[in-house]
Design an enzyme around this catalytic site. Structure first.
Site, mmCIF file in Angstrom:
data_model
loop_
_atom_site.group_PDB
_atom_site.id
_atom_site.type_symbol
_atom_site.label_atom_id
_atom_site.label_comp_id
_atom_site.label_asym_id
_atom_site.label_seq_id
_atom_site.Cartn_x
_atom_site.Cartn_y
_atom_site.Cartn_z
ATOM 1 N N GLY A 49 8.457 3.845 28.440
ATOM 2 C CA GLY A 49 9.190 2.578 28.521
ATOM 3 C C GLY A 49 9.741 2.051 27.209
ATOM 4 N N GLU A 103 5.117 -1.092 21.900
ATOM 5 C CA GLU A 103 4.980 -1.009 23.363
ATOM 6 C C GLU A 103 6.130 -1.770 24.002
ATOM 7 O OE1 GLU A 103 3.918 0.082 26.072
ATOM 8 O OE2 GLU A 103 1.744 0.240 26.217
ATOM 9 N N ASP A 104 6.547 -1.340 25.189
ATOM 10 C CA ASP A 104 7.536 -2.109 25.936
ATOM 11 C C ASP A 104 6.889 -3.368 26.504
ATOM 12 O OD1 ASP A 104 5.959 -0.484 27.538
ATOM 13 O OD2 ASP A 104 7.530 -0.030 28.986
ATOM 14 N N ASP A 107 0.390 -5.711 29.553
ATOM 15 C CA ASP A 107 0.105 -6.401 30.821
ATOM 16 C C ASP A 107 -1.395 -6.756 30.818
ATOM 17 O OD1 ASP A 107 0.010 -7.099 33.519
ATOM 18 O OD2 ASP A 107 0.559 -5.145 34.272
ATOM 19 N N LYS A 135 2.473 -10.339 29.057
ATOM 20 C CA LYS A 135 2.129 -11.174 30.224
ATOM 21 C C LYS A 135 0.809 -11.888 29.930
ATOM 22 C CE LYS A 135 4.177 -8.167 33.809
ATOM 23 N NZ LYS A 135 3.872 -7.168 34.858
ATOM 24 N N PHE A 156 6.279 -8.126 38.551
ATOM 25 C CA PHE A 156 6.764 -6.797 38.184
ATOM 26 C C PHE A 156 8.239 -6.847 37.779
ATOM 27 C CE2 PHE A 156 8.405 -2.529 38.988
ATOM 28 C CZ PHE A 156 7.495 -1.781 38.258
ATOM 29 N N ASP A 163 10.644 0.972 34.191
ATOM 30 C CA ASP A 163 11.069 1.613 35.446
ATOM 31 C C ASP A 163 10.322 1.097 36.670
ATOM 32 O OD1 ASP A 163 8.520 2.834 34.708
ATOM 33 O OD2 ASP A 163 8.943 4.287 36.289
ATOM 34 N N ARG A 169 15.498 2.277 34.393
ATOM 35 C CA ARG A 169 15.319 2.248 32.926
ATOM 36 C C ARG A 169 16.638 2.034 32.196
ATOM 37 N NH1 ARG A 169 10.101 4.091 31.766
ATOM 38 N NH2 ARG A 169 9.291 5.760 33.078
HETATM 39 P P1 5GP Z 1 -1.511 -2.459 30.846
HETATM 40 O O1 5GP Z 1 -2.386 -1.275 30.566
HETATM 41 O O2 5GP Z 1 -1.350 -3.398 29.682
HETATM 42 O O3 5GP Z 1 -1.939 -3.188 32.093
HETATM 43 O O4 5GP Z 1 -0.085 -1.901 31.219
HETATM 44 C C1 5GP Z 1 0.730 -1.335 30.292
HETATM 45 C C2 5GP Z 1 1.737 -0.401 30.923
HETATM 46 O O5 5GP Z 1 1.963 -0.669 32.315
HETATM 47 C C3 5GP Z 1 3.065 -0.582 30.253
HETATM 48 O O6 5GP Z 1 3.220 0.286 29.173
HETATM 49 C C4 5GP Z 1 4.052 -0.286 31.363
HETATM 50 O O7 5GP Z 1 4.294 1.102 31.400
HETATM 51 C C5 5GP Z 1 3.328 -0.662 32.621
HETATM 52 N N1 5GP Z 1 3.712 -2.006 33.114
HETATM 53 C C6 5GP Z 1 2.998 -3.153 33.063
HETATM 54 N N2 5GP Z 1 3.656 -4.176 33.630
HETATM 55 C C7 5GP Z 1 4.832 -3.660 34.073
HETATM 56 C C8 5GP Z 1 5.975 -4.224 34.746
HETATM 57 O O8 5GP Z 1 6.066 -5.416 35.092
HETATM 58 N N3 5GP Z 1 7.005 -3.366 35.012
HETATM 59 C C9 5GP Z 1 6.988 -2.043 34.671
HETATM 60 N N4 5GP Z 1 8.048 -1.318 34.956
HETATM 61 N N5 5GP Z 1 5.924 -1.481 34.019
HETATM 62 C C10 5GP Z 1 4.870 -2.280 33.735
#
Ligand code: 5GP
Length: 179
Positions: A49, A103-104, A107, A135, A156, A163, A169
């Site tokens: 991402g 990081e993109d 979450d 978030k 989301f 994606d 993307r």
């Molecule tokens: P975490 O481990 O912090 O919960 O999630 C991180 C990864 O989950 C991010 O690098 C991303 O790939 C994916 N992710 C989390 N939230 C979203 C979202 O709202 N949309 C998309 N497309 N990917 C997300």
């Protein structure tokens, strides 16, 4: 109001314009340029991402830097699986380096925690995190997310590198799923 768009089998509405994204990245680059004066940065981007964010941020960094990438996956569809698959490992020889992880989106923070734990084993001088999107209502960890360009509600999103099942993307703006 803008018409919803369809990505694969879901509808999404515009939530963050390309102009807002670019302005936020410029502000973030300004802070990093100020904080790292007189140093070198070793950026590590977390694929997939991050590819658009990493490209746009690095064009605005005006101090000496290098970049490498690692690849992890935790999402299937619109849900985090809670399990991290490491598809491309971290670079080696990070001892004494000033690392900034790119990081993109952060979450729950679970993916970043696993990357942080691995990085610490290589004894870098310093590790900071820069994320395009954060978030706050979803974040469950207790480490510091040093640079956050844009904070968003817990829904989301797709676009600008992010994606839905591999699609979306390429969108220059960011869109939120219609429930
Ligand atoms: P975490 O481990 O912090 O919960 O999630 C991180 C990864 O989950 C991010 O690098 C991303 O790939 C994916 N992710 C989390 N939230 C979203 C979202 O709202 N949309 C998309 N497309 N990917 C997300």
């Amino acid at each position: 109001m803008q018409q919803p768009i369809t990505v694969k089998d879901k509808q999404f509405t515009l939530s963050i314009s390309s102009d807002t994204i670019q302005n936020s990245i410029q502000n973030l680059a300004n802070k990093i340029n100020e904080d790292y004066q007189g140093k070198e940065i070793f950026f590590i981007g977390v694929l997939n991402g991050v590819f658009m964010f990493a490209a746009d941020l690095l064009k605005r960094i005006n101090i000496p830097c290098t970049i490498s990438f690692t690849k992890v996956a935790s999402y299937e569809g619109t849900q985090s699986t809670g399990k991290i698959k490491q598809l491309i490992g971290l670079p080696e020889n990070l001892e004494g380096k000033n690392i900034v992880i790119l990081e993109d989106i952060v979450d729950t923070g679970f993916t970043m925690k696993s990357i942080l734990n691995q990085l610490k084993q290589q004894n870098p001088a310093d590790i900071k995190i820069a994320t395009l999107l954060f978030k706050p209502d979803s974040f469950k960890e207790n480490y510091k997310v040093d640079y956050r360009a844009i904070e968003i509600p817990n829904a989301f999103i797709v676009g600008y590198g992010l994606d839905y099942d591999g699609f979306g993307r390429n969108l220059p703006d960011i869109y939120t799923v219609v429930k």
